[in-house]
Design a protein around this motif. Structure first.
Motif, PDB file in Angstrom:
ATOM      1  N   VAL A 196      12.043   8.720  12.046  1.00 44.66           N
ATOM      2  CA  VAL A 196      11.256   7.561  12.437  1.00 44.66           C
ATOM      3  C   VAL A 196      12.208   6.449  12.888  1.00 44.66           C
ATOM      4  O   VAL A 196      13.250   6.216  12.265  1.00 44.66           O
ATOM      5  CB  VAL A 196      10.354   7.069  11.275  1.00 44.66           C
ATOM      6  CG1 VAL A 196      11.163   6.659  10.060  1.00 44.66           C
ATOM      7  CG2 VAL A 196       9.472   5.923  11.744  1.00 44.66           C
ATOM      8  N   SER A 197      11.848   5.808  13.990  1.00 41.44           N
ATOM      9  CA  SER A 197      12.634   4.685  14.491  1.00 41.44           C
ATOM     10  C   SER A 197      12.469   3.502  13.547  1.00 41.44           C
ATOM     11  O   SER A 197      11.348   3.081  13.243  1.00 41.44           O
ATOM     12  CB  SER A 197      12.173   4.306  15.897  1.00 41.44           C
ATOM     13  OG  SER A 197      12.899   3.197  16.385  1.00 41.44           O
ATOM     14  N   THR A 238       9.552  -0.212  10.300  1.00 39.96           N
ATOM     15  CA  THR A 238       9.351   0.537  11.538  1.00 39.96           C
ATOM     16  C   THR A 238       9.598  -0.374  12.726  1.00 39.96           C
ATOM     17  O   THR A 238       9.257  -1.557  12.703  1.00 39.96           O
ATOM     18  CB  THR A 238       7.921   1.099  11.605  1.00 39.96           C
ATOM     19  OG1 THR A 238       6.986   0.029  11.437  1.00 39.96           O
ATOM     20  CG2 THR A 238       7.695   2.135  10.519  1.00 39.96           C
ATOM     21  N   SER A 239      10.175   0.193  13.763  1.00 40.25           N
ATOM     22  CA  SER A 239      10.502  -0.596  14.945  1.00 40.25           C
ATOM     23  C   SER A 239       9.391  -0.506  15.982  1.00 40.25           C
ATOM     24  O   SER A 239       8.392   0.204  15.798  1.00 40.25           O
ATOM     25  CB  SER A 239      11.821  -0.100  15.548  1.00 40.25           C
ATOM     26  OG  SER A 239      11.618   1.129  16.228  1.00 40.25           O
ATOM     27  N   GLU A 240       9.584  -1.220  17.072  1.00 44.32           N
ATOM     28  CA  GLU A 240       8.624  -1.195  18.172  1.00 44.32           C
ATOM     29  C   GLU A 240       8.771   0.053  19.040  1.00 44.32           C
ATOM     30  O   GLU A 240       7.958   0.276  19.941  1.00 44.32           O
ATOM     31  CB  GLU A 240       8.801  -2.435  19.047  1.00 44.32           C
ATOM     32  CG  GLU A 240       8.438  -3.749  18.363  1.00 44.32           C
ATOM     33  CD  GLU A 240       9.522  -4.275  17.425  1.00 44.32           C
ATOM     34  OE1 GLU A 240      10.603  -3.622  17.335  1.00 44.32           O
ATOM     35  OE2 GLU A 240       9.299  -5.308  16.774  1.00 44.32           O
ATOM     36  N   TYR A 241       9.786   0.885  18.769  1.00 40.97           N
ATOM     37  CA  TYR A 241      10.101   2.011  19.646  1.00 40.97           C
ATOM     38  C   TYR A 241       9.436   3.306  19.203  1.00 40.97           C
ATOM     39  O   TYR A 241      10.052   4.362  19.187  1.00 40.97           O
ATOM     40  CB  TYR A 241      11.622   2.207  19.721  1.00 40.97           C
ATOM     41  CG  TYR A 241      12.360   1.046  20.330  1.00 40.97           C
ATOM     42  CD1 TYR A 241      11.707   0.109  21.121  1.00 40.97           C
ATOM     43  CD2 TYR A 241      13.720   0.873  20.114  1.00 40.97           C
ATOM     44  CE1 TYR A 241      12.380  -0.958  21.676  1.00 40.97           C
ATOM     45  CE2 TYR A 241      14.403  -0.182  20.669  1.00 40.97           C
ATOM     46  CZ  TYR A 241      13.717  -1.099  21.438  1.00 40.97           C
ATOM     47  OH  TYR A 241      14.393  -2.170  21.998  1.00 40.97           O
ATOM     48  N   ASN A 242       8.201   3.254  18.787  1.00 45.45           N
ATOM     49  CA  ASN A 242       7.444   4.474  18.521  1.00 45.45           C
ATOM     50  C   ASN A 242       5.968   4.159  18.674  1.00 45.45           C
ATOM     51  O   ASN A 242       5.541   3.012  18.523  1.00 45.45           O
ATOM     52  CB  ASN A 242       7.756   5.052  17.131  1.00 45.45           C
ATOM     53  CG  ASN A 242       7.201   4.210  16.012  1.00 45.45           C
ATOM     54  OD1 ASN A 242       6.018   4.311  15.695  1.00 45.45           O
ATOM     55  ND2 ASN A 242       8.031   3.371  15.403  1.00 45.45           N
ATOM     56  N   PRO A 247       4.655  -1.444  14.438  1.00 44.92           N
ATOM     57  CA  PRO A 247       5.932  -2.054  14.053  1.00 44.92           C
ATOM     58  C   PRO A 247       5.744  -2.996  12.875  1.00 44.92           C
ATOM     59  O   PRO A 247       4.682  -3.589  12.689  1.00 44.92           O
ATOM     60  CB  PRO A 247       6.349  -2.816  15.323  1.00 44.92           C
ATOM     61  CG  PRO A 247       5.086  -3.029  16.076  1.00 44.92           C
ATOM     62  CD  PRO A 247       4.204  -1.867  15.774  1.00 44.92           C
ATOM     63  N   GLY A 248       6.791  -3.104  12.065  1.00 41.67           N
ATOM     64  CA  GLY A 248       6.751  -4.009  10.924  1.00 41.67           C
ATOM     65  C   GLY A 248       6.230  -3.397   9.646  1.00 41.67           C
ATOM     66  O   GLY A 248       6.030  -4.112   8.663  1.00 41.67           O
ATOM     67  N   ILE A 249       5.997  -2.061   9.614  1.00 41.05           N
ATOM     68  CA  ILE A 249       5.582  -1.394   8.372  1.00 41.05           C
ATOM     69  C   ILE A 249       6.833  -1.102   7.540  1.00 41.05           C
ATOM     70  O   ILE A 249       7.787  -0.498   8.021  1.00 41.05           O
ATOM     71  CB  ILE A 249       4.819  -0.091   8.662  1.00 41.05           C
ATOM     72  CG1 ILE A 249       3.577  -0.380   9.504  1.00 41.05           C
ATOM     73  CG2 ILE A 249       4.430   0.590   7.356  1.00 41.05           C
ATOM     74  CD1 ILE A 249       2.570  -1.286   8.846  1.00 41.05           C
ATOM     75  N   LEU A 250       6.815  -1.541   6.298  1.00 39.17           N
ATOM     76  CA  LEU A 250       8.003  -1.410   5.451  1.00 39.17           C
ATOM     77  C   LEU A 250       8.319   0.059   5.162  1.00 39.17           C
ATOM     78  O   LEU A 250       7.426   0.842   4.833  1.00 39.17           O
ATOM     79  CB  LEU A 250       7.779  -2.155   4.135  1.00 39.17           C
ATOM     80  CG  LEU A 250       8.979  -2.249   3.180  1.00 39.17           C
ATOM     81  CD1 LEU A 250      10.099  -3.059   3.819  1.00 39.17           C
ATOM     82  CD2 LEU A 250       8.560  -2.892   1.859  1.00 39.17           C
TER      83      LEU A 250
END
Length: 304
Positions: A196-197, A238-242, A247-250
């Motif tokens: 996961v990115s 989590t990043s914006e690249y998936n 994004p922003g999930i711990l």
């Protein structure tokens, strides 16, 4: 003839006994017990009457009885409330899961609509609302294998499809792998092939989180430049690249920082925020624009 008929007629008591022999027998046994125990019953009644007069005619004993009875009544009420709360835990957990789903949806919409960036970029409502969530209950879960999976109680009848992301109230969980009408199997992040990115928040660096296959409470974060300052306790999200997870999930927090000589990257250990041994409710993530993004990205591969 009349005399003969009258002599053969049974008494009413005998007729009742013939119709209801068990009931009649129990009534006789009850009266026999009262008759045998009449002295003891009279003694108990007199004791109760004496206790009543003592409590009601003496201020000290009246106050003592009042305080004692209130204490025991309060204790019994507390036990009753505890038992009632315990029996309602299933419904309470379901209500909390539904409330967490609503709050997660609102938070994701706000983050996607106005991302924290130094630019004036603002996403349109279609992009900001592209993630939708479905509450599911975990009915099977493994954590000790090399390739762990979960089973949830939602399937294609609930709009679940393979490839959807799965998160919990505390972090990411995995990705849907198989589905039937009412159940789905989820590839856990505790899987040798799961990647996961991830974004290291403090260092503002993008890397890849993967499970090394040993400790179900730890993952490894790779591809973080050793030139970036990293400390224990830094958040990994989590990043914006998936297109699977918002994004922003711990994911977790840095628990150990290692640097190998002649290596350009840190060797980071991440303590997972999700406790898989007690996982009960999860949220399946549906990215409404994932298919469109996949179609556009496939055109790049076709041109190669």
């Amino acid at each position: 003839m009349l005399a003969l008929g009258a002599s053969t007629r049974r008494p009413k008591r005998q007729q009742f006994y013939d119709l209801y022999p068990p009931t009649f027998r129990r009534v006789e046994q009850l009266f026999a017990f009262i008759a045998q125990s009449r002295n003891f019953i009279l003694f108990v009644l007199l004791e109760v009457l004496c206790f009543y007069f003592v409590v009601n005619t003496n201020n000290y004993w009246s106050a003592s009885f009042f305080n004692t009875s209130n204490r025991y009544a309060a204790q019994m009420l507390a036990w009753s409330n505890s038992a009632r709360e315990y029996t309602n835990l299933r419904q309470v957990n379901a209500d909390l899961a539904a409330e967490n789903k609503r709050l997660t949806t609102q938070l994701t919409q706000r983050q996607q609509g106005s991302p924290a960036a130094p630019t004036a970029y603002k996403a349109d409502s279609l992009f900001a609302n592209r993630f939708q969530f479905t509450v599911a209950k975990v009915i099977n879960n493994t954590t000790t294998l090399a390739n762990n999976t979960l089973t949830i109680d939602k399937g294609t009848a609930d709009g679940i499809r393979p490839g959807m992301g799965v998160i919990s109230p505390t972090g990411i969980v995995g990705r849907v792998r198989f589905c039937n009408e009412h159940y789905s199997v989820v590839t856990s992040i505790l899987h040798s092939e799961f990647r996961v990115s991830a974004r290291l928040v403090k260092a503002e660096e993008i890397g890849t989180a993967r499970w090394p296959g040993i400790d179900p409470t730890r993952m490894t974060l790779v591809d973080i430049s050793r030139n970036k300052p990293v400390s224990k306790g830094d958040s990994v999200m989590t990043s914006e690249y998936n297109s699977v997870f918002p994004p922003g999930i711990l994911i977790g927090r840095i628990s150990e920082v290692r640097t190998q000589p002649a290596q350009p990257f840190h060797d980071l250990s991440v303590a997972l925020s999700t406790n898989f041994s007690s996982l009960l409710y999860v949220y399946v993530v549906d990215n409404k624009q994932a298919e469109q993004q996949s179609q556009v990205e496939k055109q790049i591969d076709s041109e190669k």
